[in-house]
Motif scaffolding. Structure first.
Motif, PDB file in Angstrom:
ATOM      1  N   PRO A  53     -53.233  -2.124 -53.460  1.00 56.15           N
ATOM      2  CA  PRO A  53     -51.912  -2.267 -52.843  1.00 56.15           C
ATOM      3  C   PRO A  53     -51.181  -0.932 -52.867  1.00 56.15           C
ATOM      4  CG  PRO A  53     -51.936  -3.268 -55.014  1.00 56.15           C
ATOM      5  CD  PRO A  53     -53.349  -2.881 -54.719  1.00 56.15           C
ATOM      6  N   GLU A  54     -50.146  -0.814 -52.055  1.00 58.61           N
ATOM      7  CA  GLU A  54     -49.453   0.466 -51.891  1.00 58.61           C
ATOM      8  C   GLU A  54     -48.941   1.056 -53.197  1.00 58.61           C
ATOM      9  OE1 GLU A  54     -46.436   3.384 -51.337  1.00 58.61           O
ATOM     10  OE2 GLU A  54     -46.019   1.331 -52.026  1.00 58.61           O
ATOM     11  N   PRO A  55     -48.313   0.264 -54.094  1.00 58.17           N
ATOM     12  CA  PRO A  55     -47.845   0.868 -55.352  1.00 58.17           C
ATOM     13  C   PRO A  55     -48.990   1.445 -56.194  1.00 58.17           C
ATOM     14  CG  PRO A  55     -46.771  -1.240 -54.979  1.00 58.17           C
ATOM     15  CD  PRO A  55     -47.868  -1.135 -53.974  1.00 58.17           C
ATOM     16  N   ALA A  56     -50.121   0.731 -56.253  1.00 56.69           N
ATOM     17  CA  ALA A  56     -51.260   1.218 -57.026  1.00 56.69           C
ATOM     18  C   ALA A  56     -51.843   2.479 -56.392  1.00 56.69           C
ATOM     19  CB  ALA A  56     -52.329   0.140 -57.134  1.00 56.69           C
TER      20      ALA A  56
ATOM     21  N   GLN B 172     -51.465   9.502 -55.403  1.00 52.83           N
ATOM     22  CA  GLN B 172     -50.429  10.477 -55.099  1.00 52.83           C
ATOM     23  C   GLN B 172     -49.757  11.048 -56.347  1.00 52.83           C
ATOM     24  OE1 GLN B 172     -47.847   8.378 -52.350  1.00 52.83           O
ATOM     25  NE2 GLN B 172     -49.214   8.766 -50.623  1.00 52.83           N
ATOM     26  N   VAL B 173     -49.609  10.230 -57.393  1.00 51.07           N
ATOM     27  CA  VAL B 173     -48.956  10.713 -58.612  1.00 51.07           C
ATOM     28  C   VAL B 173     -49.975  11.321 -59.575  1.00 51.07           C
ATOM     29  CG1 VAL B 173     -47.573  10.071 -60.623  1.00 51.07           C
ATOM     30  CG2 VAL B 173     -47.056   9.069 -58.381  1.00 51.07           C
ATOM     31  N   LEU B 174     -51.003  10.530 -59.923  1.00 51.66           N
ATOM     32  CA  LEU B 174     -52.007  11.024 -60.874  1.00 51.66           C
ATOM     33  C   LEU B 174     -53.080  11.890 -60.217  1.00 51.66           C
ATOM     34  CD1 LEU B 174     -52.564   7.839 -63.080  1.00 51.66           C
ATOM     35  CD2 LEU B 174     -51.006   9.751 -63.448  1.00 51.66           C
ATOM     36  N   ARG B 175     -53.135  11.864 -58.878  1.00 49.38           N
ATOM     37  CA  ARG B 175     -54.091  12.670 -58.104  1.00 49.38           C
ATOM     38  C   ARG B 175     -55.538  12.402 -58.503  1.00 49.38           C
ATOM     39  NH1 ARG B 175     -51.446  15.890 -54.828  1.00 49.38           N
ATOM     40  NH2 ARG B 175     -49.299  16.505 -55.301  1.00 49.38           N
TER      41      ARG B 175
END
Length: 242
Positions: A19-22, A28-31
């Protein structure tokens, strides 16, 4: 190991579109990149090793590997009936209650509640609180999500006797402490008032509904602190901290 809640039944060997949050958190955050691993759970018990197998510009797919039957849930069936507080105060209470092992959360509106919304805005608020609960479960290692009940009026909730098992509330004039109370090893419901506390009438109503008033020390605790502190004491006395 990064833990991610996936709101779908999981099984070994399955491929799951994130899902988008995951996707946002992992990619995008943890790359994270293809071939990197994380822990996935669906909130129904147990957790899975998972590996990213495909990453696109706006989506990613993971494959579930071995399932682990871990159980980090409290032995207590504990309900927090929390009169709603403002903004981040309520978020804090929910986050810490999840970390401490509550089973069920009931948001209540009492006479001194300062938050008043219409039905549509309450639904948005509940959706926000669900996100807080999921994030706290991911961080704390829980494998089951606490139940978040709809927002309810305190008088109606007391009349309907939806409280479960041993019933406890904070009362500055209470004659008992938590240590004084016998625990019968069943469900526990803990009622916490809003900013300003429960009124005398609400405390009387709660007593008639079977709630025992207790005090926690000589100092006055804020609403966002009181429930968290009491849950910690309950876990130490009757739960998995003893």
């Amino acid at each position: 190991m990064t833990r991610i809640h996936l709101d779908t039944p999981l099984a070994e060997g399955a491929s799951v579109a994130l899902p988008e949050p995951a996707f946002r958190h992992l990619v995008q955050v943890l790359r994270m990149r293809e071939g990197e691993t994380f822990t996935a759970f669906d909130g129904r018990g147990g957790e899975y090793d998972a590996v990213l197998v495909e990453i696109g510009k706006r989506s990613a797919t993971a494959r579930l590997l071995a399932r682990h039957d871990v159980d980090r849930e409290s032995p207590l069936d504990l309900t927090l009936a929390q009169c709603i507080s403002k903004g981040e105060r309520m978020d804090y209470t929910l986050q810490k209650a999840v970390e401490l092992g509550v089973t069920r959360i009931v948001p209540l509106i009492s006479g001194r509640s300062v938050v008043r919304l219409d039905d549509d805005r309450w639904e948005k608020k509940l959706e926000h609180w669900r996100g807080v609960i999921v994030s706290a479960a991911e961080q704390s290692g829980r494998t089951r999500l606490p139940i978040l009940e709809p927002v309810q009026d305190l008088p109606g909730w007391l009349v309907d006797e939806r409280a479960r098992g041993d019933r406890i509330t904070l009362d500055p004039n209470g004659r008992h402490t938590l240590r004084d109370l016998p625990h019968r090893h069943g469900p526990v419901t803990f009622l916490v008032g809003p900013e300003g506390g429960l009124s005398d009438g609400e405390l009387d109503h709660a007593r008639r509904a079977g709630f025992i008033g207790i005090r926690i020390g000589p100092r006055v605790l804020r609403t966002e602190t009181a429930g968290v502190a009491a849950i910690a004491v309950i876990q130490a006395l009757w739960g998995d901290w003893n």
